[in-house]
Design an enzyme around this catalytic site. Structure first.
Site, mmCIF file in Angstrom:
data_model
loop_
_atom_site.group_PDB
_atom_site.id
_atom_site.type_symbol
_atom_site.label_atom_id
_atom_site.label_comp_id
_atom_site.label_asym_id
_atom_site.label_seq_id
_atom_site.Cartn_x
_atom_site.Cartn_y
_atom_site.Cartn_z
ATOM 1 N N ASP A 188 0.831 -1.209 0.000
ATOM 2 C CA ASP A 188 0.000 0.000 0.000
ATOM 3 C C ASP A 188 0.865 1.259 0.000
ATOM 4 O O ASP A 188 1.972 1.262 0.541
ATOM 5 C CB ASP A 188 -0.916 -0.022 1.240
ATOM 6 C CG ASP A 188 -2.090 0.931 1.112
ATOM 7 O OD1 ASP A 188 -2.351 1.425 -0.008
ATOM 8 O OD2 ASP A 188 -2.749 1.186 2.133
ATOM 9 N N HIS B 174 2.312 3.437 -9.080
ATOM 10 C CA HIS B 174 2.129 1.995 -9.275
ATOM 11 C C HIS B 174 3.305 1.408 -10.059
ATOM 12 O O HIS B 174 3.780 0.311 -9.774
ATOM 13 C CB HIS B 174 0.822 1.712 -10.020
ATOM 14 C CG HIS B 174 -0.400 2.120 -9.249
ATOM 15 N ND1 HIS B 174 -0.577 1.784 -7.917
ATOM 16 C CD2 HIS B 174 -1.497 2.834 -9.603
ATOM 17 C CE1 HIS B 174 -1.744 2.285 -7.510
ATOM 18 N NE2 HIS B 174 -2.316 2.928 -8.506
ATOM 19 N N LEU C 2 10.410 -20.934 -4.741
ATOM 20 C CA LEU C 2 9.532 -19.976 -4.059
ATOM 21 C C LEU C 2 8.160 -20.099 -4.702
ATOM 22 O O LEU C 2 8.062 -20.194 -5.915
ATOM 23 C CB LEU C 2 10.059 -18.541 -4.253
ATOM 24 C CG LEU C 2 9.125 -17.396 -3.830
ATOM 25 C CD1 LEU C 2 8.993 -17.334 -2.313
ATOM 26 C CD2 LEU C 2 9.638 -16.049 -4.345
#
Ligand code: IPE
Ligand code: IPE
Ligand code: MG
Length: 233
Positions: free
Chosen positions: A12, A29, A123
Site C-alpha cells: 500500500d 504503481h 519460491l
C-alpha cells in the site's frame, strides 16, 4: 532466527508516494513494481518458501477507470517481462482471486504463466488479483453446496480444514506474517480466515520505497513475537 514460512504483503501507498512527488498515481504503481522485485529477492534470500502479494482487491474496481486500466496494463506488462525471471529463479506463480473477471488477454497470460512455472518450488509466489476474502468465502460456500448436491461431501462432517480446502488458498499454508506498508492498520479484505493466527506488522514506509532492508526489519520483528495460539507461555 525464527523465519516465517509464508509472508503475505499488503502493498500500500503507491498513490501517496506519487502525490508527494507531484506525479500521477500510475507513476506510483509503476515504481511499486520495483518493490515487488525486491520483495521476491528478499524472500529468496531469506529462504521463505511462500510469498503472497496483494496487488488488486475486488474493491479496487471502484477507482477511476483510468487508474484501473493503467493497473491492468502494468500487471500485463509485469507478467510479460518477468516470466523469464520467474523461470530463471525456479519460482512457481499462483494467484488467488477471481482472475476470470480480468481482461481476457491478461487472464490468458496468467493461466499460461502459471502452467509454465507449475513444477518449480524454490519460491511459491502468489498474487492476489481481483481478490477479496468475502468473495473467496462466497465461492467456497458455493462449491461446498454443489458437492453436497452431488453427494461428494457430507455436511454433518464439515470441519474447518474441509472449508479451507475449498478456498483459493487451498494449496498454501496459512500466512505467518502479514506486512502492510504505508502505515495503515487494517486488512482490507485480505486473507481474513487464513490470518487467524498470523502476526501482523505495519510499516510506515510507502510501498515504492519498501526495500530488502525494510523486509528484513519485518522479519526481525516477527522473530521477536511469541505465538501462543490460545495457550499460555
Ligand atoms: C496500493 O497503493 C496499490 C493498489 C491498491 C493497487 P494505493 O494505490 O492504494 O496507494 P495509496 O493508498 O492511495 O497511497
Ligand atoms: C489494499 O489497499 C489493496 C491492495 C494493496 C491491493 P487499498 O488501498 O485498496 O485499501 P484501503 O482502501 O485503504 O483499505
Ligand atoms: Mg491504498
Amino acid at each position: 532466527m525464527d523465519t516465517p514460512q509464508h509472508v503475505a504483503i499488503i502493498m500500500d501507498g503507491n498513490g501517496r508516494w506519487a502525490k508527494k512527488r507531484k506525479l500521477t498515481r500510475l507513476a506510483g504503481h509503476k515504481e511499486g513494481i520495483n518493490s515487488v522485485k525486491k520483495a521476491i529477492e528478499a524472500a529468496i534470500r531469506n529462504k521463505i518458501p511462500y510469498l503472497t502479494l496483494y496487488a488488486f482487491s475486488s474493491e479496487n474496481w471502484n477507482r477511476p477507470k483510468e487508474e484501473v486500466n493503467g493497473l491492468m496494463s502494468l500487471l500485463h506488462g509485469f507478467l510479460e517481462k518477468e516470466l523469464k525471471l520467474l523461470i530463471e529463479n525456479k519460482i512457481q506463480l499462483k494467484t488467488i482471486g477471481r482472475i476470470h473477471e480480468l481482461p481476457k488477454a491478461t487472464h490468458k497470460l496468467i493461466v499460461e504463466s502459471k502452467e509454465k512455472t507449475a513444477h518449480f518450488d524454490q519460491l511459491t509466489l502468489t498474487i492476489a488479483l481481483n481478490y477479496s476474502s468475502q468473495n473467496e468465502i462466497i465461492d467456497a460456500v458455493k462449491r461446498i453446496i454443489q458437492e453436497e448436491r452431488e453427494s461428494t461431501i457430507n455436511l454433518e462432517e464439515l470441519t474447518y480444514p474441509k472449508i479451507a480446502s475449498h478456498l483459493d488458498t487451498k494449496d498454501l499454508p496459512d500466512p505467518d506474517l502479514i506486512i502492510r506498508t504505508s502505515g495503515e492498520y487494517r486488512l482490507s479484505n485480505f486473507l481474513l480466515l487464513q490470518s487467524a493466527y498470523a502476526e501482523i506488522y505495519t510499516s510506515p514506509i510507502l510501498w515504492p520505497d519498501f526495500n530488502q532492508s525494510h523486509f528484513t526489519t519485518a522479519l526481525e520483528h516477527f522473530a521477536q513475537r511469541e505465538r501462543r495460539y490460545g495457550k499460555i507461555s
